[in-house]
Scaffold this motif. Sequence first.
Motif, PDB file in Angstrom:
ATOM      1  N   VAL A  33       0.843  -1.200   0.000  1.00 33.84           N
ATOM      2  CA  VAL A  33       0.000   0.000   0.000  1.00 33.84           C
ATOM      3  C   VAL A  33       0.878   1.249   0.000  1.00 33.84           C
ATOM      4  O   VAL A  33       0.627   2.191  -0.749  1.00 33.84           O
ATOM      5  N   CYS A  34       1.905   1.264   0.841  1.00 34.42           N
ATOM      6  CA  CYS A  34       2.799   2.425   0.906  1.00 34.42           C
ATOM      7  C   CYS A  34       3.447   2.701  -0.440  1.00 34.42           C
ATOM      8  O   CYS A  34       3.497   3.859  -0.881  1.00 34.42           O
ATOM      9  N   LYS A  35       3.932   1.667  -1.086  1.00 34.35           N
ATOM     10  CA  LYS A  35       4.584   1.845  -2.390  1.00 34.35           C
ATOM     11  C   LYS A  35       3.596   2.442  -3.393  1.00 34.35           C
ATOM     12  O   LYS A  35       3.926   3.382  -4.108  1.00 34.35           O
ATOM     13  N   ALA A  36       2.391   1.909  -3.420  1.00 34.27           N
ATOM     14  CA  ALA A  36       1.390   2.382  -4.378  1.00 34.27           C
ATOM     15  C   ALA A  36       0.982   3.833  -4.123  1.00 34.27           C
ATOM     16  O   ALA A  36       0.689   4.570  -5.058  1.00 34.27           O
ATOM     17  N   LEU A  37       0.985   4.240  -2.852  1.00 36.50           N
ATOM     18  CA  LEU A  37       0.539   5.589  -2.487  1.00 36.50           C
ATOM     19  C   LEU A  37       1.705   6.557  -2.260  1.00 36.50           C
ATOM     20  O   LEU A  37       1.514   7.647  -1.730  1.00 36.50           O
TER      21      LEU A  37
END
Length: 168
Positions: free
Chosen positions: A137-141
């Motif tokens: 999630v962090c990578k995507a956001l």
Amino acid sequence: MTVYGLDSNVFIGAKELFYGFDLCPGFWEWLILQNARGVVKSIHEVKVEINKKSDELTNWVNQRDDTFFIDLDESVKDAHEEVIEWVAQQAFTDGARFKFSRGADPWLIAHASVYDWVVVSLETNTTGRKKVKIPHVCKALNIKYMTPFEMLKKEGVRFVLDSQGTSY
């Protein structure tokens, strides 16, 4: 100054695997000192997850004040909705989405998004449909993420033996 937002598993893994209170009290002291400097924080929802048990970690967590486990505000609520919305649009199972949405992880990611924290977790960046993982999630956001070991190394932390210890 980098601010680190710690996931539940950082505390639990430290207690159970890496830095037990009796084995490495310096880890826990470092967390307290860095929180006083504003460098290490977590969130109320992480405290709630840890309080599902009653043990030495629960006692330690409950001795920390709201500068360590901070509450959410309106801006975090909005960011939380964005995190949940992104997860809802991905190919995770319904069960994975539901479990993720009910835990501390989306709130921690939302805090990191709003306050420019680095999320610190033991989770690895693997993809799959059955579990929503923090690094994914962090990578995507575009939210910074690292493991607790990377955090300790970046901060130059060294745990050394005291005068009673034996070197090997």
